[in-house]
Design a protein around this motif. Sequence first.
Motif, mmCIF file in Angstrom:
data_model
loop_
_atom_site.group_PDB
_atom_site.id
_atom_site.type_symbol
_atom_site.label_atom_id
_atom_site.label_comp_id
_atom_site.label_asym_id
_atom_site.label_seq_id
_atom_site.Cartn_x
_atom_site.Cartn_y
_atom_site.Cartn_z
ATOM 1 N N ALA B 310 0.831 -1.216 0.000
ATOM 2 C CA ALA B 310 0.000 0.000 0.000
ATOM 3 C C ALA B 310 0.859 1.257 0.000
ATOM 4 O O ALA B 310 0.488 2.284 -0.589
ATOM 5 C CB ALA B 310 -0.934 -0.015 1.206
ATOM 6 N N ALA B 311 2.006 1.192 0.637
ATOM 7 C CA ALA B 311 2.852 2.382 0.755
ATOM 8 C C ALA B 311 3.442 2.811 -0.587
ATOM 9 O O ALA B 311 3.932 3.936 -0.712
ATOM 10 C CB ALA B 311 3.974 2.119 1.750
ATOM 11 N N GLU B 312 3.388 1.941 -1.592
ATOM 12 C CA GLU B 312 3.931 2.316 -2.898
ATOM 13 C C GLU B 312 2.929 3.094 -3.746
ATOM 14 O O GLU B 312 3.279 3.652 -4.784
ATOM 15 C CB GLU B 312 4.381 1.060 -3.666
ATOM 16 N N TYR B 313 1.672 3.119 -3.306
ATOM 17 C CA TYR B 313 0.663 3.873 -4.054
ATOM 18 C C TYR B 313 0.806 5.364 -3.741
ATOM 19 O O TYR B 313 1.331 5.759 -2.705
ATOM 20 C CB TYR B 313 -0.750 3.427 -3.646
ATOM 21 N N ASP B 314 0.293 6.177 -4.655
ATOM 22 C CA ASP B 314 0.141 7.603 -4.388
ATOM 23 C C ASP B 314 -0.752 7.729 -3.154
ATOM 24 O O ASP B 314 -1.829 7.124 -3.103
ATOM 25 C CB ASP B 314 -0.537 8.241 -5.618
ATOM 26 N N PRO B 315 -0.341 8.496 -2.135
ATOM 27 C CA PRO B 315 -1.160 8.591 -0.919
ATOM 28 C C PRO B 315 -2.602 9.032 -1.205
ATOM 29 O O PRO B 315 -3.534 8.618 -0.506
ATOM 30 C CB PRO B 315 -0.429 9.645 -0.079
ATOM 31 N N ALA B 316 -2.772 9.843 -2.265
ATOM 32 C CA ALA B 316 -4.129 10.299 -2.591
ATOM 33 C C ALA B 316 -4.991 9.155 -3.107
ATOM 34 O O ALA B 316 -6.225 9.233 -3.073
ATOM 35 C CB ALA B 316 -4.071 11.412 -3.636
ATOM 36 N N THR B 317 -4.357 8.115 -3.593
ATOM 37 C CA THR B 317 -5.092 6.977 -4.140
ATOM 38 C C THR B 317 -5.265 5.866 -3.110
ATOM 39 O O THR B 317 -6.342 5.267 -2.996
ATOM 40 C CB THR B 317 -4.326 6.380 -5.350
ATOM 41 N N SER B 318 -4.207 5.583 -2.367
ATOM 42 C CA SER B 318 -4.233 4.396 -1.501
ATOM 43 C C SER B 318 -5.349 4.483 -0.456
ATOM 44 O O SER B 318 -6.040 3.484 -0.210
ATOM 45 C CB SER B 318 -2.880 4.218 -0.813
ATOM 46 N N ASP B 319 -5.530 5.656 0.152
ATOM 47 C CA ASP B 319 -6.560 5.762 1.191
ATOM 48 C C ASP B 319 -7.944 5.463 0.630
ATOM 49 O O ASP B 319 -8.777 4.815 1.272
ATOM 50 C CB ASP B 319 -6.567 7.177 1.789
ATOM 51 N N ARG B 320 -8.182 5.932 -0.592
ATOM 52 C CA ARG B 320 -9.512 5.711 -1.193
ATOM 53 C C ARG B 320 -9.696 4.260 -1.616
ATOM 54 O O ARG B 320 -10.775 3.689 -1.463
ATOM 55 C CB ARG B 320 -9.710 6.663 -2.375
ATOM 56 N N LEU B 321 -8.630 3.663 -2.150
ATOM 57 C CA LEU B 321 -8.747 2.263 -2.546
ATOM 58 C C LEU B 321 -8.917 1.359 -1.329
ATOM 59 O O LEU B 321 -9.703 0.400 -1.358
ATOM 60 C CB LEU B 321 -7.517 1.842 -3.357
ATOM 61 N N LEU B 322 -8.195 1.665 -0.265
ATOM 62 C CA LEU B 322 -8.338 0.852 0.956
ATOM 63 C C LEU B 322 -9.765 0.960 1.498
ATOM 64 O O LEU B 322 -10.385 -0.046 1.869
ATOM 65 C CB LEU B 322 -7.331 1.323 2.016
ATOM 66 N N ALA B 323 -10.292 2.184 1.538
ATOM 67 C CA ALA B 323 -11.670 2.363 2.036
ATOM 68 C C ALA B 323 -12.653 1.647 1.118
ATOM 69 O O ALA B 323 -13.608 1.004 1.577
ATOM 70 C CB ALA B 323 -12.002 3.854 2.133
ATOM 71 N N GLY B 324 -12.415 1.737 -0.185
ATOM 72 C CA GLY B 324 -13.308 1.082 -1.143
ATOM 73 C C GLY B 324 -13.284 -0.424 -1.027
ATOM 74 O O GLY B 324 -14.322 -1.090 -1.150
ATOM 75 N N ALA B 325 -12.093 -0.965 -0.779
ATOM 76 C CA ALA B 325 -11.972 -2.424 -0.674
ATOM 77 C C ALA B 325 -12.795 -2.968 0.489
ATOM 78 O O ALA B 325 -13.200 -4.128 0.482
ATOM 79 C CB ALA B 325 -10.498 -2.801 -0.500
ATOM 80 N N MET B 326 -13.025 -2.125 1.486
ATOM 81 C CA MET B 326 -13.740 -2.585 2.685
ATOM 82 C C MET B 326 -15.249 -2.354 2.620
ATOM 83 O O MET B 326 -15.964 -2.643 3.579
ATOM 84 C CB MET B 326 -13.170 -1.884 3.920
ATOM 85 N N LEU B 327 -15.740 -1.795 1.516
ATOM 86 C CA LEU B 327 -17.188 -1.575 1.418
ATOM 87 C C LEU B 327 -17.929 -2.911 1.474
ATOM 88 O O LEU B 327 -17.537 -3.871 0.807
ATOM 89 C CB LEU B 327 -17.534 -0.881 0.100
ATOM 90 N N PRO B 328 -19.017 -2.974 2.223
ATOM 91 C CA PRO B 328 -19.776 -4.227 2.290
ATOM 92 C C PRO B 328 -20.407 -4.566 0.936
ATOM 93 O O PRO B 328 -20.759 -3.676 0.160
ATOM 94 C CB PRO B 328 -20.869 -3.926 3.320
ATOM 95 N N ALA B 329 -20.555 -5.843 0.690
ATOM 96 C CA ALA B 329 -21.213 -6.291 -0.546
ATOM 97 C C ALA B 329 -22.617 -5.706 -0.646
ATOM 98 O O ALA B 329 -23.085 -5.369 -1.743
ATOM 99 C CB ALA B 329 -21.273 -7.821 -0.567
ATOM 100 N N ASP B 330 -23.298 -5.560 0.491
ATOM 101 C CA ASP B 330 -24.652 -5.005 0.484
ATOM 102 C C ASP B 330 -24.670 -3.614 -0.159
ATOM 103 O O ASP B 330 -25.544 -3.300 -0.970
ATOM 104 C CB ASP B 330 -25.173 -4.928 1.927
ATOM 105 N N THR B 331 -23.683 -2.798 0.205
ATOM 106 C CA THR B 331 -23.638 -1.431 -0.339
ATOM 107 C C THR B 331 -23.403 -1.465 -1.848
ATOM 108 O O THR B 331 -24.064 -0.746 -2.609
ATOM 109 C CB THR B 331 -22.516 -0.633 0.358
ATOM 110 N N TYR B 332 -22.447 -2.281 -2.263
ATOM 111 C CA TYR B 332 -22.135 -2.356 -3.694
ATOM 112 C C TYR B 332 -23.345 -2.852 -4.494
ATOM 113 O O TYR B 332 -23.715 -2.283 -5.523
ATOM 114 C CB TYR B 332 -20.936 -3.282 -3.912
ATOM 115 N N LEU B 333 -23.976 -3.893 -4.005
ATOM 116 C CA LEU B 333 -25.105 -4.457 -4.759
ATOM 117 C C LEU B 333 -26.287 -3.505 -4.769
ATOM 118 O O LEU B 333 -27.012 -3.396 -5.764
ATOM 119 C CB LEU B 333 -25.492 -5.815 -4.164
ATOM 120 N N ARG B 334 -26.474 -2.800 -3.669
ATOM 121 C CA ARG B 334 -27.565 -1.831 -3.631
ATOM 122 C C ARG B 334 -27.314 -0.723 -4.665
ATOM 123 O O ARG B 334 -28.236 -0.248 -5.331
ATOM 124 C CB ARG B 334 -27.698 -1.259 -2.219
ATOM 125 N N ALA B 335 -26.046 -0.314 -4.770
ATOM 126 C CA ALA B 335 -25.701 0.716 -5.765
ATOM 127 C C ALA B 335 -25.974 0.200 -7.176
ATOM 128 O O ALA B 335 -26.498 0.932 -8.030
ATOM 129 C CB ALA B 335 -24.233 1.112 -5.609
#
Lengths: 62, 449
Positions: B310-335
């Motif tokens: 994770a530390a090799e990513y652009d800091p502006a990207t890594s935080d968002r990707l990490l948060a996105g990876a943790m989204l529940p399946a319920d949220t994604y499917l509802r979207a």
Amino acid sequence: MTDLKPEDIAIIQARAASINLEIPPDFLRGVMDNTALLTSFADLLEHYPLADTCEAAGDYIP
Amino acid sequence: MNRFATVRQIAAAIHSGEVNARKVIENTLEVLNREDRNIHSVTHILTHEALTQADAIDALRASGATLPPLAGVPFGVKDLFDVTGHVTTAGSIVLRNNPPAQQDAVVVQRLKAAGAIPVATLNMDEFAYGFATENAHYGVTFNPRDTTRMAGGSSGGSAAAVAAGFLPFTLGSDTNGSIRVPAALCGVWGLKSTLGRLPCEGAYPFSSSLDVVGHFSNTLDDLITTFHVMDNTFPDPEPAFAALRIARLGGWFATNLSGPYRNALDKVCAELAVRHTVELPEVATARAASFLITAAEGGNLHLPRLRKQAAEYDPATSDRLLAGAMLPADTYLRAQRFRRWFRAQVHALFRDEADVLIAPAVMCEAPRRDEASVTVNGKNLSARANLGLYTQPLSLPGLPVLAVPLRNPGGLPLGLQLVAAPDREASLFAVARQLERSGLSGYSSSTKD
């Protein structure tokens, strides 16, 4: 900048652990800020009623 | 040839023998090497390959064979398109140890088959996640119209290279507005075609259910010509402008606009005799769904690497990707379920009320890089995260959207979105031609224009 609450950190770490991910301490604030943003969007979505027959969008068929 | 020569002008000059392909490519490389230091639009120059292809075009002409339509025309590609022999890095260092691409991306293949020559890869937000083209690894791309201003993103290098006159057309990608935002900020034409119409094979994904590849140019004719080459189709007959039902998008798309944007939209609607305003339902939720789908799909794509590097990513990207990876399946499917509902509403609107919708591309002229904020509902918010306010909701259904540069004499560029029903790109072109005829489209740096 407000302090991170231990209970919020615990929730994030538990979520991360559930997908075999570890959030390094330097990333915590950024990840928590982004998680809060995503949660606010998810809340919007949660409040919109969808029929049981409304299935997830798959391939695009115009 | 002047450096703002169009695709058609370059192709015509090479076909007629007025200039050879090697000369065109040498001039292009010279301009890039000399002037890109002021803009930072380029990540890699493909000198050897470009000159080799130029020589092949010249040899073809010398043999008396018929030249393909875009023979010798240079173009650039966003750093996420596969180019044979090069590692596709997608604006990151995380993929740097991947093997080089074995073949070109499909749209690049089609352009090369038509004689066009890729000469450079172009800067972007890391993994296309942003509206700024501020990249921790490859630097910040500046807006050629005013280098103190943001170029927009994530295809900012592609928009800037066209606006600066380095290249007559460039390739980009648009998931949530990554073509439309930089096109508006830099004052160039951009096209996000119907979801799935242009092949994405060989373009590094960001959010696979929303990604669309597309392009930029300085003229509408060039945009249409190159679109049909990439689409592998002959141009559709354009409908008569007078036969089209055109409406202005109100509500969400009429709030938070700067004064120059309000005035420009009024002028466009007056010129096109647009009297009908329509509103899309639940636009805030549509934007939310688009945001969430992107975060979840992007996070999921990168999760294996985020676990280790994770530390090799652009800091502006890594935080968002990490948060996105943790989204529940319920949220994604509802979207994704909401997306189906929203798509049905939008399709009904196109069936019943309008053929083309008009909306702003962004809320204000290009923000200053040292401030990088925009005003939304009275609050100063990050431009990088919020410049997609009007593009994100329109990404969700998969509609074709044409980004039109509007003349703003004495000011910075303004950009419009023209939106049509799926596969009705020809309707967008018909309305754009009317704007071109009226003199409202294009870019002007002078108050006299």
